[in-house]
Design a protein around this motif. Structure first.
Motif, PDB file in Angstrom:
ATOM      1  N   CYS A   1       0.835  -1.205   0.000  1.00  0.00           N
ATOM      2  CA  CYS A   1       0.000   0.000   0.000  1.00  0.00           C
ATOM      3  C   CYS A   1       0.866   1.250   0.000  1.00  0.00           C
ATOM      4  CB  CYS A   1      -0.925   0.030   1.219  1.00  0.00           C
ATOM      5  SG  CYS A   1      -2.115  -1.333   1.277  1.00  0.00           S
ATOM      6  N   VAL A   2       0.332   2.277  -0.597  1.00  0.00           N
ATOM      7  CA  VAL A   2       0.964   3.599  -0.593  1.00  0.00           C
ATOM      8  C   VAL A   2      -0.044   4.586  -0.027  1.00  0.00           C
ATOM      9  CG1 VAL A   2       1.945   5.454  -1.994  1.00  0.00           C
ATOM     10  CG2 VAL A   2       2.431   3.057  -2.572  1.00  0.00           C
ATOM     11  N   SER A   3       0.364   5.339   0.968  1.00  0.00           N
ATOM     12  CA  SER A   3      -0.517   6.352   1.554  1.00  0.00           C
ATOM     13  C   SER A   3      -0.524   7.596   0.688  1.00  0.00           C
ATOM     14  CB  SER A   3      -0.069   6.712   2.972  1.00  0.00           C
ATOM     15  OG  SER A   3      -0.190   5.583   3.820  1.00  0.00           O
ATOM     16  N   ALA A   4      -1.688   8.232   0.576  1.00  0.00           N
ATOM     17  CA  ALA A   4      -1.834   9.403  -0.290  1.00  0.00           C
ATOM     18  C   ALA A   4      -2.831  10.370   0.314  1.00  0.00           C
ATOM     19  CB  ALA A   4      -2.276   8.988  -1.693  1.00  0.00           C
ATOM     20  N   THR A   5      -2.847  11.575  -0.235  1.00  0.00           N
ATOM     21  CA  THR A   5      -3.736  12.627   0.247  1.00  0.00           C
ATOM     22  C   THR A   5      -4.362  13.352  -0.933  1.00  0.00           C
ATOM     23  OG1 THR A   5      -2.383  12.978   2.229  1.00  0.00           O
ATOM     24  CG2 THR A   5      -3.908  14.743   1.615  1.00  0.00           C
ATOM     25  N   ALA A   6      -5.658  13.571  -0.855  1.00  0.00           N
ATOM     26  CA  ALA A   6      -6.374  14.411  -1.819  1.00  0.00           C
ATOM     27  C   ALA A   6      -6.934  15.609  -1.072  1.00  0.00           C
ATOM     28  CB  ALA A   6      -7.502  13.638  -2.495  1.00  0.00           C
ATOM     29  N   THR A   7      -6.800  16.793  -1.653  1.00  0.00           N
ATOM     30  CA  THR A   7      -7.406  17.990  -1.063  1.00  0.00           C
ATOM     31  C   THR A   7      -8.608  18.372  -1.923  1.00  0.00           C
ATOM     32  OG1 THR A   7      -5.884  19.405  -2.305  1.00  0.00           O
ATOM     33  CG2 THR A   7      -5.263  18.826  -0.060  1.00  0.00           C
ATOM     34  N   LEU A   8      -9.724  18.577  -1.264  1.00  0.00           N
ATOM     35  CA  LEU A   8     -10.974  18.902  -1.949  1.00  0.00           C
ATOM     36  C   LEU A   8     -11.430  20.285  -1.502  1.00  0.00           C
ATOM     37  CD1 LEU A   8     -13.479  18.112  -3.678  1.00  0.00           C
ATOM     38  CD2 LEU A   8     -14.465  17.184  -1.565  1.00  0.00           C
ATOM     39  N   THR A   9     -11.484  21.219  -2.435  1.00  0.00           N
ATOM     40  CA  THR A   9     -11.974  22.562  -2.152  1.00  0.00           C
ATOM     41  C   THR A   9     -13.419  22.657  -2.624  1.00  0.00           C
ATOM     42  OG1 THR A   9      -9.765  23.509  -2.412  1.00  0.00           O
ATOM     43  CG2 THR A   9     -11.630  25.027  -2.540  1.00  0.00           C
ATOM     44  N   VAL A  10     -14.332  22.867  -1.675  1.00  0.00           N
ATOM     45  CA  VAL A  10     -15.753  23.037  -1.999  1.00  0.00           C
ATOM     46  C   VAL A  10     -16.045  24.529  -1.920  1.00  0.00           C
ATOM     47  CG1 VAL A  10     -18.118  22.467  -1.376  1.00  0.00           C
ATOM     48  CG2 VAL A  10     -16.300  20.768  -1.079  1.00  0.00           C
ATOM     49  N   LYS A  11     -16.296  25.129  -3.067  1.00  0.00           N
ATOM     50  CA  LYS A  11     -16.524  26.570  -3.107  1.00  0.00           C
ATOM     51  C   LYS A  11     -17.993  26.909  -2.891  1.00  0.00           C
ATOM     52  CE  LYS A  11     -12.691  28.376  -5.832  1.00  0.00           C
ATOM     53  NZ  LYS A  11     -12.331  29.253  -6.965  1.00  0.00           N
ATOM     54  N   GLN A  12     -18.215  28.064  -2.229  1.00  0.00           N
ATOM     55  CA  GLN A  12     -19.570  28.596  -2.149  1.00  0.00           C
ATOM     56  C   GLN A  12     -20.061  28.874  -3.570  1.00  0.00           C
ATOM     57  OE1 GLN A  12     -21.204  29.549   0.772  1.00  0.00           O
ATOM     58  NE2 GLN A  12     -22.929  30.705  -0.035  1.00  0.00           N
ATOM     59  N   PRO A  13     -21.308  28.516  -3.893  1.00  0.00           N
ATOM     60  CA  PRO A  13     -21.814  28.858  -5.231  1.00  0.00           C
ATOM     61  C   PRO A  13     -21.686  30.354  -5.499  1.00  0.00           C
ATOM     62  CG  PRO A  13     -23.325  27.370  -4.115  1.00  0.00           C
ATOM     63  CD  PRO A  13     -22.306  27.777  -3.093  1.00  0.00           C
ATOM     64  N   ALA A  14     -21.456  30.696  -6.748  1.00  0.00           N
ATOM     65  CA  ALA A  14     -21.275  32.098  -7.122  1.00  0.00           C
ATOM     66  C   ALA A  14     -22.545  32.891  -6.821  1.00  0.00           C
ATOM     67  CB  ALA A  14     -20.930  32.214  -8.588  1.00  0.00           C
ATOM     68  N   PRO A  15     -22.417  34.087  -6.242  1.00  0.00           N
ATOM     69  CA  PRO A  15     -23.602  34.915  -6.009  1.00  0.00           C
ATOM     70  C   PRO A  15     -24.218  35.372  -7.327  1.00  0.00           C
ATOM     71  CG  PRO A  15     -21.588  36.148  -5.562  1.00  0.00           C
ATOM     72  CD  PRO A  15     -21.171  34.741  -5.816  1.00  0.00           C
ATOM     73  N   VAL A  16     -25.502  35.685  -7.269  1.00  0.00           N
ATOM     74  CA  VAL A  16     -26.222  36.171  -8.455  1.00  0.00           C
ATOM     75  C   VAL A  16     -26.248  37.697  -8.375  1.00  0.00           C
ATOM     76  CG1 VAL A  16     -28.387  36.156  -9.736  1.00  0.00           C
ATOM     77  CG2 VAL A  16     -27.613  34.082  -8.558  1.00  0.00           C
ATOM     78  N   ILE A  17     -25.515  38.351  -9.260  1.00  0.00           N
ATOM     79  CA  ILE A  17     -25.365  39.803  -9.238  1.00  0.00           C
ATOM     80  C   ILE A  17     -26.042  40.387 -10.475  1.00  0.00           C
ATOM     81  CG2 ILE A  17     -23.743  41.722  -9.081  1.00  0.00           C
ATOM     82  CD1 ILE A  17     -23.769  39.792  -6.677  1.00  0.00           C
ATOM     83  N   ARG A  18     -26.914  41.365 -10.239  1.00  0.00           N
ATOM     84  CA  ARG A  18     -27.661  41.992 -11.335  1.00  0.00           C
ATOM     85  C   ARG A  18     -27.191  43.435 -11.499  1.00  0.00           C
ATOM     86  NH1 ARG A  18     -30.923  38.800  -8.114  1.00  0.00           N
ATOM     87  NH2 ARG A  18     -31.908  37.041  -9.207  1.00  0.00           N
ATOM     88  N   PRO A  19     -27.167  43.927 -12.740  1.00  0.00           N
ATOM     89  CA  PRO A  19     -26.687  45.296 -12.976  1.00  0.00           C
ATOM     90  C   PRO A  19     -27.563  46.325 -12.259  1.00  0.00           C
ATOM     91  CG  PRO A  19     -26.813  44.053 -15.018  1.00  0.00           C
ATOM     92  CD  PRO A  19     -27.513  43.235 -13.989  1.00  0.00           C
ATOM     93  N   ASP A  20     -26.944  47.470 -11.943  1.00  0.00           N
ATOM     94  CA  ASP A  20     -27.657  48.563 -11.272  1.00  0.00           C
ATOM     95  C   ASP A  20     -27.430  49.863 -12.016  1.00  0.00           C
ATOM     96  OD1 ASP A  20     -28.585  47.421  -8.467  1.00  0.00           O
ATOM     97  OD2 ASP A  20     -26.567  46.659  -8.827  1.00  0.00           O
TER      98      ASP A  20
END
Length: 362
Positions: free
Chosen positions: A183-202
């Motif tokens: 066996c070989v030990s390993a590491t995975a890094t998982l970045t879970v991003k906040q969904p992009a905000p919904v921005i409307r023009p003003d």
């Protein structure tokens, strides 16, 4: 290379004493190696008694017979036998760390953590890792708490990210094991991003003088939660960064975007159309940002126009004083100056009455 076959042997001296056998007091002759396999190199016995086994020697059990002879003249020889086993060389598993990033909502699945791993074969070639050649064991996800959602590392190496999983950085450690049990030990890094905000023009318009404040540019925007629901964007769940205001007029103050999304228009800001670009970023870690634009129109204050009454007498072409003489132009800082033809224009003129056959005042 093996240890020497002479290491446990002795030379008997004429007086009956013994000395350890070495490549300097004995010679090794009549070496026979069995079996020999076509296409594979054969192990060889060296003068010092060590055995050299080539890197691509065929796996299996070998028997070598040989004679050990004294260097004295006349020589005395004794036969010996050595057996050894060449174990098949196993491929080497090379595991490469995986940085994975997911965005959006709903249940998501990452690529496999095995995709960038490979075997190095005994002959130096490489081959891809598959789920039939490697199993994944001893998976540990951090952070993780009972009763909360957590990513799952699947047997095929993909990671299932459940709907509603809290944004953040997850570390997944695991063992990648080959069928032989190594066996070989390993590491995975998982970045879970906040969904992009919904921005409307003003688009905002301000009038008057003094310091003025617009509504918030966030009022019509939303933050998307990890489960796909939305919440109104506010200064507490998003930040506004990378603000750029155009144009910037030398000697005059510039509108500023506040943390709550309102825009402060300072007293004496030059009238005109301002374009403000900015980024809206979630406060969750890691942050997700969206760029947007607001158009701000700063109108010149309305002039102060006072009624006029003129009386003309006589004949010929006559000219009255200016209707501007008692009017004032309101400057952006609230001060006033007398109206002139260079600061005011006259439009939509209507003269009553119009007398048929006679000219009209202009």
């Amino acid at each position: 290379t093996t240890p020497s076959i002479l290491d446990n042997d002795d030379v008997v001296n004429p007086d009956g004493s013994t000395a350890s056998a070495t490549g300097s007091n004995v010679t090794i002759t009549n070496v026979v190696v069995t079996p020999t396999r076509p296409g594979y190199p054969v192990p060889t016995v060296n003068p010092n008694g060590t055995i050299t086994i080539p890197g691509n020697a065929a796996p299996g059990n070998y028997t070598i017979t040989y004679n050990v002879c004294t260097v004295a003249t006349p020589t005395e020889c004794t036969s010996g036998v050595v057996t050894f086993t060449v174990v098949p060389q196993q491929p080497t598993l090379v595991v490469t760390p995986d940085p994975l990033v997911v965005t959006g909502t709903g249940t998501r699945t990452t690529p496999s953590v095995l995709d960038n791993d490979h075997f190095v074969m005994p002959n130096g070639t490489t081959t891809s890792v598959t789920t039939s050649s490697v199993t994944i064991n001893n998976v540990v996800v951090t952070p993780s708490a009972p009763g909360t959602l957590s990513p799952t590392l699947n047997p095929d190496g993909t990671i299932t990210v459940p709907n509603g999983l809290r944004p953040g950085l997850y570390t997944i450690t695991y063992d990648a094991c080959v069928v032989s049990g190594t066996c070989v030990s390993a590491t995975a890094t998982l970045t879970v991003k906040q969904p992009a905000p919904v921005i409307r023009p003003d688009s905002f318009t301000v009038t008057g003088t003094g310091t003025r404040t617009t509504p918030s540019i966030l009022d019509n925007d939303d933050v998307v939660n990890p489960d796909g629901s939305t919440t109104s964007a506010t200064g507490s769940n998003v930040t506004i960064t990378n603000v750029t205001v155009q144009p910037i007029v030398a000697g005059h103050p510039t509108p500023t975007v506040n943390a709550d999304g309102t825009i402060t228009v300072p007293n004496n800001a030059v009238p005109g159309v301002y374009t403000i670009t900015y980024d809206v970023c979630t406060t969750a870690t890691p942050s997700t940002c969206v760029s947007s634009t607001v158009t701000l129109t700063v109108q010149q204050p309305a002039p102060q126009i006072n009624p006029d009454g003129f009386v003309v007498t006589g004949t010929g072409t006559r000219t009255t004083p200016s209707v501007f003489n008692n009017d004032r132009v309101v400057n952006p800082d609230g001060s006033t100056t007398t109206g002139t033809g260079s600061t005011l224009t006259i439009t939509n003129v209507t003269v009553q009455p119009i007398v048929a056959g006679h000219p009209t005042p202009t």
